[in-house]
Every structure is written in C-alpha cells, then in structure tokens.
Scaffold this motif. Structure first.
Motif, PDB file in Angstrom:
ATOM      1  N   LYS A 175      -9.377   3.721  -3.287  1.00 52.65           N
ATOM      2  CA  LYS A 175      -9.128   2.636  -2.922  1.00 52.65           C
ATOM      3  C   LYS A 175     -10.438   1.618  -3.270  1.00 52.65           C
ATOM      4  O   LYS A 175     -11.467   2.190  -3.854  1.00 52.65           O
ATOM      5  CB  LYS A 175      -9.519   2.433  -1.476  1.00 52.65           C
ATOM      6  N   GLN A 176     -10.213   0.462  -3.360  1.00 50.31           N
ATOM      7  CA  GLN A 176     -11.057  -0.470  -4.346  1.00 50.31           C
ATOM      8  C   GLN A 176     -11.209  -2.013  -3.457  1.00 50.31           C
ATOM      9  O   GLN A 176     -10.113  -2.259  -2.992  1.00 50.31           O
ATOM     10  CB  GLN A 176     -11.084  -0.667  -5.725  1.00 50.31           C
ATOM     11  N   GLU A 181      -9.448  -4.550   0.994  1.00 50.33           N
ATOM     12  CA  GLU A 181      -9.321  -3.301   0.409  1.00 50.33           C
ATOM     13  C   GLU A 181      -8.029  -2.934  -0.144  1.00 50.33           C
ATOM     14  O   GLU A 181      -7.103  -3.304   0.542  1.00 50.33           O
ATOM     15  CB  GLU A 181      -9.888  -2.041   1.463  1.00 50.33           C
ATOM     16  N   ARG A 182      -8.059  -2.589  -1.334  1.00 50.49           N
ATOM     17  CA  ARG A 182      -6.532  -2.307  -1.982  1.00 50.49           C
ATOM     18  C   ARG A 182      -6.567  -0.819  -2.367  1.00 50.49           C
ATOM     19  O   ARG A 182      -7.494  -0.321  -2.845  1.00 50.49           O
ATOM     20  CB  ARG A 182      -6.475  -3.303  -3.151  1.00 50.49           C
ATOM     21  N   GLN A 183      -5.272  -0.421  -2.280  1.00 48.85           N
ATOM     22  CA  GLN A 183      -4.867   0.962  -2.429  1.00 48.85           C
ATOM     23  C   GLN A 183      -4.775   0.995  -4.216  1.00 48.85           C
ATOM     24  O   GLN A 183      -4.015   0.283  -4.634  1.00 48.85           O
ATOM     25  CB  GLN A 183      -3.347   1.478  -1.950  1.00 48.85           C
ATOM     26  N   VAL A 226       7.084  -2.253  -6.559  1.00 48.35           N
ATOM     27  CA  VAL A 226       5.955  -1.520  -5.796  1.00 48.35           C
ATOM     28  C   VAL A 226       5.883  -0.376  -6.441  1.00 48.35           C
ATOM     29  O   VAL A 226       6.616   0.693  -6.795  1.00 48.35           O
ATOM     30  CB  VAL A 226       6.333  -1.058  -4.191  1.00 48.35           C
ATOM     31  N   CYS A 227       4.511   0.083  -6.704  1.00 43.51           N
ATOM     32  CA  CYS A 227       4.148   1.255  -7.350  1.00 43.51           C
ATOM     33  C   CYS A 227       3.534   2.133  -6.488  1.00 43.51           C
ATOM     34  O   CYS A 227       2.974   1.792  -5.283  1.00 43.51           O
ATOM     35  CB  CYS A 227       2.869   0.833  -8.338  1.00 43.51           C
ATOM     36  N   GLY A 228       3.459   3.505  -6.839  1.00 43.80           N
ATOM     37  CA  GLY A 228       3.171   4.388  -5.963  1.00 43.80           C
ATOM     38  C   GLY A 228       1.623   4.639  -6.102  1.00 43.80           C
ATOM     39  O   GLY A 228       0.766   4.127  -6.909  1.00 43.80           O
ATOM     40  N   ASP A 253       1.770  -7.327  -4.817  1.00 44.99           N
ATOM     41  CA  ASP A 253       2.414  -5.948  -5.079  1.00 44.99           C
ATOM     42  C   ASP A 253       1.997  -5.903  -6.783  1.00 44.99           C
ATOM     43  O   ASP A 253       1.737  -4.827  -7.278  1.00 44.99           O
ATOM     44  CB  ASP A 253       3.950  -5.749  -5.169  1.00 44.99           C
ATOM     45  N   ALA A 254       2.305  -6.926  -7.406  1.00 53.14           N
ATOM     46  CA  ALA A 254       1.937  -6.779  -8.925  1.00 53.14           C
ATOM     47  C   ALA A 254       0.539  -6.689  -9.261  1.00 53.14           C
ATOM     48  O   ALA A 254       0.145  -5.818 -10.114  1.00 53.14           O
ATOM     49  CB  ALA A 254       2.438  -8.053  -9.661  1.00 53.14           C
ATOM     50  N   LEU A 255      -0.269  -7.348  -8.579  1.00 56.03           N
ATOM     51  CA  LEU A 255      -1.858  -6.720  -8.692  1.00 56.03           C
ATOM     52  C   LEU A 255      -2.346  -5.622  -8.378  1.00 56.03           C
ATOM     53  O   LEU A 255      -2.968  -5.103  -9.017  1.00 56.03           O
ATOM     54  CB  LEU A 255      -2.647  -7.942  -7.812  1.00 56.03           C
ATOM     55  N   ASP A 256      -1.587  -5.189  -7.317  1.00 60.31           N
ATOM     56  CA  ASP A 256      -2.015  -3.696  -7.042  1.00 60.31           C
ATOM     57  C   ASP A 256      -1.558  -2.828  -8.069  1.00 60.31           C
ATOM     58  O   ASP A 256      -2.158  -1.854  -8.280  1.00 60.31           O
ATOM     59  CB  ASP A 256      -1.367  -3.296  -5.591  1.00 60.31           C
TER      60      ASP A 256
END
Length: 295
Positions: free
Chosen positions: A136-137, A114-116, A127-129, A79-82
């Motif tokens: 995505k990446q 794949e990350r949002q 959690v971020c929006g 969550d933090a990395l995203d």
C-alpha cells in the motif's frame, strides 16, 4: 522549464532501485459528453479522436459517464489512478473540461488516502488486481496535470440552465457549486498546467470575459474565488482583469489556486472548446505538450 525538471527528477527517482516492470502512463480524462464512451475501457478514445494518434507514453482513456455527478463517477478516475499510478509506476494526466473537476476532486478528497498498489492489468470493468504482498502507499504517483479548458470553476451556461437540465452533471457545473465542491488548493503538490482557449462567439454574452463557447477564463485559468469573474487577454478594455500567465494573480488582484499555473493563454483567439473528434480545439496544444513531455 518546471515541467521538464519535474519529469527528469521523477524519472531518475523511478529508475533508482525499482523493478524492471516500472512504467509511465498518460491518462486522458474526458469532460461532459452524451454517455457515448465505454466506461472502464481504457482503449476507447472516441471522445478525443483517432486512437492511433500520439498522445503521450502508454496512453489510456479514463472513461466515465459524462452526464452523471462528479462524486458518483469519481471512482472511475480513482480506479485508473490505482491501476497505473501506484507502486513503481508513474502517471501524466491530461484532462478536458469537467475532467478537470474529476482529477481535482480525486486529488483533494482522496489523494492523501492509503491506496492499494495495483498490477496495471485491468479487467473488463477497468479495475486492476493487487500486487503480491499487499503493498500500500499514500496517494498516487503523478508527475503533473495538463488541463484543456478546465471547468473546475464551473460555467455560467450551467448557471442559467443552458445545457440539458436533466443531466445531473450540469448541477455540479454551476459556478458556485463547482468552486465549493472541494478545496481546489489541495492538489497534493501536483502542478496543474492550465491551457485557456478564447475562440468564443455563440455564448459570449453569458460567459464573462474571454471564453471558448463553453467555459470562461476564470475557470480555464484556475482563478480562485467562490464565484466566477471577468478575465481577458491583454489589451481588452471591457474586462475586469487580465488573465496573467504563470502563477501570477490576475490584473484585478484575483489569485490563482495553489499549484495552478497558466501554461497557455489563447491571445489570438484560435482555439474553441471541442475536440471535434480529431483532437481539435484547445485539446490540440495540450496533446502537443503531452507528446513533448510525457515519455
């Protein structure tokens, strides 16, 4: 020098054609604790020391239940990395003890997924929006990882049940379990800079080679293998090998994991394992390094 060059290159890349809102963040991932930190609260630095202490650009505390299994709590790290390490934002990571397992697990198991892309504005759960457009990446934007007394190789204290066996995390810290948990060589080309402490006395008869009272050099130095080994400072005649600086193998031929380098070896036996609520122990030189290079 490698760290400085990598920082300059990443910064130059970020500035080229990116949005004005692009930012760098420093994420601090704690280790085993009594569950006293507020999971998901990026401003709770109680594990480390005073929150107003300099600890890198835009510092964030990545809090998780420090008693639970790595796999069950790793979503907190993701969550933090995203939140802070996607899109045009980049991160520096600092990890302590079992926090080494957390970031290593995240990169190895999920760093190619794949990350949002998120907006770096967390809610109360951490959690971020999503950014507009649903970008995505692959993986995360991480410049490097500093590790204070890393426990990714486990600890013999867990092997003998010295810590409270009721804590699920202890079973993950068994040396053979920690080393088999994920591929430690798979860091997604992110460098792990290891800071190894050796002011150990209380459990020296259990921990092989040099230690900091909680973790031995074979783990804090990123030494590979399916189990622990006896590694020491130069000149110690009662060890299996010397933990060499940089990426060089130990004197007994044991290699380090890929993309792991020993940045600091505690030759004077000055640093122990604990932060002691004041950014102390081996965390002190890690913090100084982060202040210097994480900007």
């Amino acid at each position: 020098m490698k760290k400085l060059i990598g920082t300059v290159i990443a910064a130059a890349t970020m500035l080229a054609g990116t949005e004005a809102a692009a930012a760098n963040y420093t994420l601090w991932i704690h280790g085993r604790n009594g569950g006293t930190t507020r999971a998901g609260d990026y401003n709770d630095f109680s594990y480390w020391g005073p929150a107003n202490t300099a600890a890198g650009v835009n510092k964030k505390a990545v809090n998780w239940d420090g008693r639970a299994r790595i796999g069950s709590e790793n979503y907190r790290i993701r969550d933090a990395l995203d939140c802070f390490c996607t899109g045009d934002n980049w991160c520096y990571i600092a990890a302590h003890s079992a926090g080494n397992l957390q970031i290593g697990y995240a990169l190895s198991m999920f760093g190619g997924s794949e990350r949002q892309v998120k907006n770096a504005s967390p809610n109360a759960s951490g959690v971020c929006g999503n950014v507009s457009g649903g970008r995505k990446q692959p993986g995360w934007n991480i410049k490097w990882v500093n590790v204070a007394s890393g426990a990714a190789g486990g600890s013999e204290l867990a092997d003998i049940g010295e810590w409270a066996v009721s804590e699920p995390l202890v079973s993950d810290l068994v040396t053979t379990t920690a080393r088999a948990m994920y591929n430690h060589n798979t860091t997604r080309n992110v460098w792990f800079y290891m800071f190894a402490a050796s002011k150990g006395t209380l459990y020296s008869f259990v921990l092989p080679g040099q230690d900091d009272e909680a973790v031995a050099y074979h783990s804090t130095g990123g030494v590979s293998g399916s189990a622990g080994s006896s590694q020491c400072n130069p000149g110690d005649w009662f060890c299996g090998g010397t933990l060499n600086l940089g990426t060089a193998a130990c004197s007994d031929g044991r290699a380090k994991w890929g993309f792991h380098t020993v940045e600091m070896r505690d030759d004077r036996e000055e640093y122990n394992h604990s932060a002691a609520g004041r950014w102390g122990g081996i965390i002190a030189p890690v913090r100084a390094d982060v202040v210097k290079y994480a900007y």
